[in-house]
Enzyme design. Structure first.
Site, short mmCIF file in Angstrom:
data_model
loop_
_atom_site.label_atom_id
_atom_site.label_comp_id
_atom_site.label_asym_id
_atom_site.label_seq_id
_atom_site.Cartn_x
_atom_site.Cartn_y
_atom_site.Cartn_z
N ARG A 130 0.83 -1.23 0.00
CA ARG A 130 0.00 0.00 0.00
C ARG A 130 0.85 1.26 0.00
NH1 ARG A 130 -2.68 -3.03 4.12
NH2 ARG A 130 -4.39 -4.23 3.22
N LYS A 168 1.20 11.10 -11.19
CA LYS A 168 0.20 10.26 -11.84
C LYS A 168 0.86 8.98 -12.29
CE LYS A 168 -3.40 13.26 -13.68
NZ LYS A 168 -4.11 13.66 -14.91
N GLU A 186 5.46 18.16 -25.78
CA GLU A 186 5.01 18.46 -24.41
C GLU A 186 5.74 19.70 -23.86
OE1 GLU A 186 2.54 17.04 -22.75
OE2 GLU A 186 2.25 15.04 -23.62
N LYS A 209 5.20 22.31 -14.76
CA LYS A 209 4.30 21.23 -14.35
C LYS A 209 4.19 21.18 -12.83
CE LYS A 209 2.81 16.54 -14.97
NZ LYS A 209 2.85 15.31 -15.77
N GLU A 234 -6.13 16.78 -9.63
CA GLU A 234 -6.91 17.18 -10.80
C GLU A 234 -8.37 17.42 -10.48
OE1 GLU A 234 -5.77 15.25 -14.42
OE2 GLU A 234 -7.53 15.96 -15.47
N ARG A 255 -5.20 21.47 -12.61
CA ARG A 255 -4.32 20.48 -13.23
C ARG A 255 -4.81 20.09 -14.62
NH1 ARG A 255 -0.91 15.60 -10.49
NH2 ARG A 255 -0.05 14.79 -12.42
N ASN A 283 -3.88 19.11 -19.72
CA ASN A 283 -4.49 18.32 -20.79
C ASN A 283 -4.67 19.12 -22.08
OD1 ASN A 283 -4.72 15.98 -19.24
ND2 ASN A 283 -6.61 16.74 -18.30
N HIS A 331 -4.87 17.36 -25.24
CA HIS A 331 -4.94 15.93 -24.95
C HIS A 331 -6.30 15.31 -25.20
CE1 HIS A 331 -0.92 16.49 -23.46
NE2 HIS A 331 -0.83 15.23 -23.06
N HIS A 355 -5.91 12.03 -27.18
CA HIS A 355 -6.34 10.70 -26.72
C HIS A 355 -7.30 10.05 -27.71
CE1 HIS A 355 -5.22 11.92 -22.34
NE2 HIS A 355 -4.19 11.40 -22.99
N HIS A 398 2.39 9.12 -28.76
CA HIS A 398 1.64 10.06 -27.92
C HIS A 398 1.99 11.52 -28.21
CE1 HIS A 398 -0.51 11.73 -24.53
NE2 HIS A 398 0.60 12.25 -24.05
#
Lengths: 383, 383
Positions: free
Chosen positions: A134, A156, A198, A239, A249, A253, A257, A260, A264, A279
């Site tokens: 955990r 992330k 990016e 960032k 997010e 945040r 995107n 994006h 995506h 990507h």
């Protein structure tokens, strides 16, 4: 006499970017050769007894032995956990493999999982580090430009599901990121360009000056000159600033995107086939589309949209739907793919749009009809 | 006239236990029939549009339709996700199945994953809820006594690895727990006893009065009288108090492992075969061993150890190594199994020991030689 010797002339120039998350502060250290000191740096900051060094077969061949040696010389008992290269490793199956590999290495909660690789390895190893017992300490050593300026920063982590990319994962911050800008000297041009998309994104979000600087300095970034370290540092700082404002997010945040939602959808429509579209290329098209869509909605000037596409084109990045080999279907197909993306909230489409370069904002409840009309226009203009 | 009608005589008596984790406060609502109002309670507190109702095939047959109806009547579009009953579902494979089931149900981050079942379902669905979109809201409706008093409270979720139980997971707090004490009327005696062992544990940790109350009231707990609701409420309150002090088990939370270092070793040695030993039975033996070991080390009085074992025996729970069908091997085998347990830190054994009933404490660095000698004594005394 000082107990601490002065820096030797051969020591790398290192830029430190702090990520001041309360209670979980960490540093991103950027510079040519910084990874060679990984063992000592990790030991000094995290005091682990053991490390699981997660990497892919390609990176293992290039840098695995050096990193293992660096860790072991620092007194950290390190074990390699190797996954196959490629996006397909961000799967439930390899999540299980990496978790079991970390457990096999007897890494405990105060030990460390080190991700050595690109975004795939970082996302996968990070989710495993978040999950084993955990939550174990975690270090990122990104080996692609994309990972150095984006995926290794911000916590992330995750894997893909048959339902979409990155749909299963955790927020798990690293304790240290080592962005060695010499490691990417051997990167293929196409991957360099993909990572560069990016970098450009940060300028487009809220740093118009940085975008202009990129226009002037991109060749030196690609060539590995001082501009590369500078670009990585500015990107990480940009960032980090957003992540510190909104780690999970719930708000700002989402600015990250930019481009994006389109990207995506394009990746989904090309079956995540890197041979057709990686990507960063999808992001480049997405950035150009976001600016043209903003202009079409009357939000921002058309000349900014042209300037964005112009710069992306000049470095060799795609900027149009027709740039995707094999095509991506019609407007409805693209729209359907967007609705399946995780950024969709309650059926309404959320986009990051821009009033100009460096002036992006979160636009909730964008009318799908406007998106469809825009995409149809793009497709017919290109036909 | 009040806008809020007085409670009808037929409404269930509900005990509320608050878990005041900063920023993530939630309630445990305890009472006969409380699950019947699940839909309205979840809607009122979490406002989801959709729910994935994760359960196992046995529980689905008993309560699935009623819960689905309750959710749908409250305007929450609910989808069933069914796993096979049994510990084997706490696997990487079923983690993938449940994550994909939640995604298939189009549950977004503000929607809800509802776990309806025992500890296996709660742990598995909780880890999936933590992971899908990096964290979805989560509600527990525990249907076993063990889950009502232990696993549904506190946010520990996870699955098993070939390397051990619960080694892969997340801390993910529920937004609501509904402990319907009528749901366990149909529980087999053996499972009731197993859950009861965890109730007794709370008395042994730091509530001597509650242990004495259990000695006097256990028959009513088993029979489903008012003592059952009281016992569940006291247990949840005890666990919540510890979890609020130390959510991530950096300190005090380890007290909840009273009896568990032994228990986990016994479960490992019996191959997690519930036909031989279920978790609560292992805990009962573990509690008796922890008190006898404490007495042997001169920490607590032998009569407390006898009283603990006496009470556990009187309800039909095992208290000795020889009570495990098929045996568990010799002292070294048990010790080896302990060293593989995740509570081991840097090679030193950590035990929860007790100076008496209600006076447990964390004992770090227990000498394995003392443990071996104690276990040998237990085994030869029983032979």
């Amino acid at each position: 006499m000082s107990a601490r010797p002065a820096a030797l002339p051969t020591e790398p120039a290192v830029t430190r970017v702090a990520v001041p998350l309360p209670g979980r502060e960490y540093d991103i250290l950027i510079g040519r050769g910084v990874a060679a000191g990984a063992g000592a740096l990790i030991r000094e900051r995290l005091q682990p007894a053991r490390a699981a060094l997660v990497t892919d077969a390609n990176v293992a061949a290039l840098h695995g032995d050096a990193l293992l040696a660096s860790l072991n010389e620092a007194g950290i008992a390190a074990t390699l956990v190797v996954v196959p290269p490629g996006e397909a490793s961000k799967s439930y199956r390899h999540f299980a493999q990496v978790c079991d590999g970390i457990l096999e290495a007897k890494v405990e909660r105060r030990d460390v999982v080190v991700a050595l690789g690109g975004g795939v390895v970082g996302d996968l190893a990070g989710f495993a580090a978040a999950s084993v017992r955990r939550g174990s300490a975690f270090v990122q050593i990104p080996t692609s430009l994309l990972a150095q300026v984006d995926s290794s920063v911000g916590g992330k982590t995750g894997i893909n599901s048959p339902h979409g990319k990155n749909l299963v994962g955790a927020f798990h911050q690293p304790g240290l990121v080592l962005a060695d800008t010499a490691l990417i000297d051997t990167l293929p041009d196409r991957e360099m360009r993909a990572g560069y998309a990016e970098i450009v994104k940060y300028g487009l979000i809220d740093r118009a000056d940085f975008f202009a600087w990129c226009e002037a300095n991109w060749r030196d970034i690609f060539a590995g000159g001082p501009a590369r370290d500078e670009a990585v540092a500015v990107s990480c700082r940009a960032k980090a600033a957003i992540v510190v404002r909104d780690e999970r997010e719930d708000g700002d945040r989402a600015l990250l995107n930019l481009g994006h939602t389109f990207a995506h959808a394009l990746e989904r429509l090309t079956g995540y086939d890197g041979a057709r579209l990686v990507h960063g290329e999808a992001v480049a098209i997405g950035l150009a589309l976001a600016f043209r869509f903003s202009a079409r909605l009357g939000l921002g000037p058309g000349q900014d949209a042209s300037r964005v596409a112009g710069h992306l084109s000049s470095v060799g990045l795609p900027t149009r739907l027709s740039d995707v080999p094999g095509g991506v279907g019609d407007a409805d197909a693209i729209l359907d793919a967007m609705f399946q993306d995780k950024k969709v909230s309650r059926g309404a489409l959320t986009f990051i749009l821009a009033r100009g370069i460096g002036q992006s904002f979160i636009a909730k409840g964008v009318d799908p009809a406007d998106v469809r009309a825009f995409l149809s226009g793009e497709l017919s203009a290109e036909a």
